[in-house]
Scaffold this motif. Structure first.
Motif, short mmCIF file in Angstrom:
data_model
loop_
_atom_site.label_atom_id
_atom_site.label_comp_id
_atom_site.label_asym_id
_atom_site.label_seq_id
_atom_site.Cartn_x
_atom_site.Cartn_y
_atom_site.Cartn_z
N ALA A 73 0.83 -1.21 0.00
CA ALA A 73 0.00 0.00 0.00
C ALA A 73 0.86 1.26 0.00
CB ALA A 73 -0.94 -0.01 1.20
N LEU A 74 1.93 1.24 0.78
CA LEU A 74 2.81 2.42 0.84
C LEU A 74 3.55 2.64 -0.46
CD1 LEU A 74 4.24 2.15 4.46
CD2 LEU A 74 2.49 3.72 3.60
N LEU A 75 3.74 1.59 -1.25
CA LEU A 75 4.37 1.75 -2.56
C LEU A 75 3.34 2.07 -3.65
CD1 LEU A 75 6.94 -1.18 -2.48
CD2 LEU A 75 7.43 1.26 -2.32
N ALA A 76 2.16 1.48 -3.56
CA ALA A 76 1.18 1.60 -4.63
C ALA A 76 0.48 2.96 -4.65
CB ALA A 76 0.13 0.50 -4.49
N ALA A 79 2.76 5.67 -6.13
CA ALA A 79 3.01 5.35 -7.53
C ALA A 79 1.78 5.67 -8.38
CB ALA A 79 3.39 3.89 -7.68
N GLY A 80 0.62 5.36 -7.85
CA GLY A 80 -0.62 5.67 -8.56
C GLY A 80 -0.82 7.16 -8.74
N TYR A 81 -0.50 7.93 -7.71
CA TYR A 81 -0.67 9.38 -7.82
C TYR A 81 0.41 10.02 -8.68
CZ TYR A 81 -4.76 9.45 -5.08
OH TYR A 81 -6.04 9.24 -4.67
N ALA A 86 1.07 12.73 -13.91
CA ALA A 86 1.56 12.76 -15.28
C ALA A 86 0.42 12.94 -16.27
CB ALA A 86 2.32 11.48 -15.58
N VAL A 87 -0.70 12.29 -16.01
CA VAL A 87 -1.86 12.43 -16.90
C VAL A 87 -2.46 13.83 -16.77
CG1 VAL A 87 -4.23 11.62 -17.27
CG2 VAL A 87 -2.38 9.98 -16.93
N MET A 88 -2.49 14.35 -15.57
CA MET A 88 -3.13 15.65 -15.33
C MET A 88 -2.21 16.82 -15.61
SD MET A 88 -5.32 14.82 -11.92
CE MET A 88 -5.81 16.51 -11.77
N SER A 89 -1.01 16.60 -16.10
CA SER A 89 -0.07 17.70 -16.33
C SER A 89 -0.42 18.54 -17.55
CB SER A 89 1.36 17.16 -16.46
OG SER A 89 1.46 16.35 -17.60
N ASP A 90 -1.38 18.10 -18.34
CA ASP A 90 -1.80 18.86 -19.51
C ASP A 90 -2.54 20.11 -19.05
OD1 ASP A 90 -2.51 19.73 -22.01
OD2 ASP A 90 -4.05 18.19 -22.33
N PRO A 91 -2.02 21.33 -19.35
CA PRO A 91 -2.66 22.55 -18.85
C PRO A 91 -4.01 22.84 -19.52
CG PRO A 91 -0.71 23.09 -20.15
CD PRO A 91 -0.79 21.60 -20.05
N GLN A 92 -4.28 22.33 -20.73
CA GLN A 92 -5.55 22.59 -21.39
C GLN A 92 -6.67 21.69 -20.87
OE1 GLN A 92 -2.77 22.60 -23.59
NE2 GLN A 92 -2.85 24.83 -23.77
N ALA A 103 -10.94 6.12 -0.91
CA ALA A 103 -10.21 5.08 -1.64
C ALA A 103 -8.81 4.91 -1.06
CB ALA A 103 -10.13 5.43 -3.12
N ILE A 104 -8.17 6.00 -0.72
CA ILE A 104 -6.83 5.92 -0.12
C ILE A 104 -6.90 5.21 1.23
CG2 ILE A 104 -4.92 7.26 0.81
CD1 ILE A 104 -5.52 9.35 -1.34
N ALA A 105 -7.91 5.53 2.01
CA ALA A 105 -8.08 4.87 3.32
C ALA A 105 -8.35 3.39 3.15
CB ALA A 105 -9.20 5.54 4.10
N ALA A 106 -9.16 3.03 2.15
CA ALA A 106 -9.45 1.62 1.90
C ALA A 106 -8.20 0.86 1.53
CB ALA A 106 -10.50 1.49 0.80
N ILE A 107 -7.33 1.49 0.77
CA ILE A 107 -6.11 0.83 0.34
C ILE A 107 -5.06 0.83 1.45
CG2 ILE A 107 -4.16 0.96 -1.27
CD1 ILE A 107 -6.19 2.10 -3.30
#
Length: 124
Positions: A73-76, A79-81, A86-92, A103-107
């Motif tokens: 969990a501490l690695l995943a 890594a997921g974020y 990277a996906v959200m780095s598009d400014p448009q 979800a973070i708490a569940a994981i």
């Protein structure tokens, strides 16, 4: 009405994906703990021969499963974020991202807790 229905569908999909991911992670974890237990068979027999109660052997299995799940969990989660950033780095692009604390708490909390509980209950 359509916006409400779409939001309900997204919530259902998100919860189903989290549940499927947890089930997959617990399955992989069960396989890994089983392999570790087979490697530790001699040690477990030694514990039994010196009179260690079954709770000690259960504690070893529970701790192994819980710590493996916590490490995963501490690695995943980071890594997921990182992938999400990277996906959200598009400014448009306007993603309207909200941090899914549930979800973070569940994981991060639920997975190690379930793994440790399963290790205690199923290993003897």
């Amino acid at each position: 009405m359509t916006v409400q229905r779409n939001r309900v569908n997204q919530t259902t999909i998100r919860r189903s994906a989290i549940a499927a991911g947890l089930i997959l992670a617990l399955t992989v974890l069960a396989i890994v703990v089983t392999l570790i237990r087979s490697e530790q068979a001699q040690d477990v027999r030694t514990l039994a021969s010196v009179g260690a109660p079954s709770s000690t052997r259960r504690l070893v299995s529970s701790a192994t499963a819980g710590l493996l799940a916590l490490t995963a969990a501490l690695l995943a989660v980071p890594a997921g974020y990182l992938a999400l950033l990277a996906v959200m780095s598009d400014p448009q692009a306007n993603f309207g991202f909200v941090l899914p604390v549930g979800a973070i708490a569940a994981i991060a909390i639920g997975l190690p807790t379930l793994a440790a509980t399963g290790g205690w209950l199923l290993c003897g």
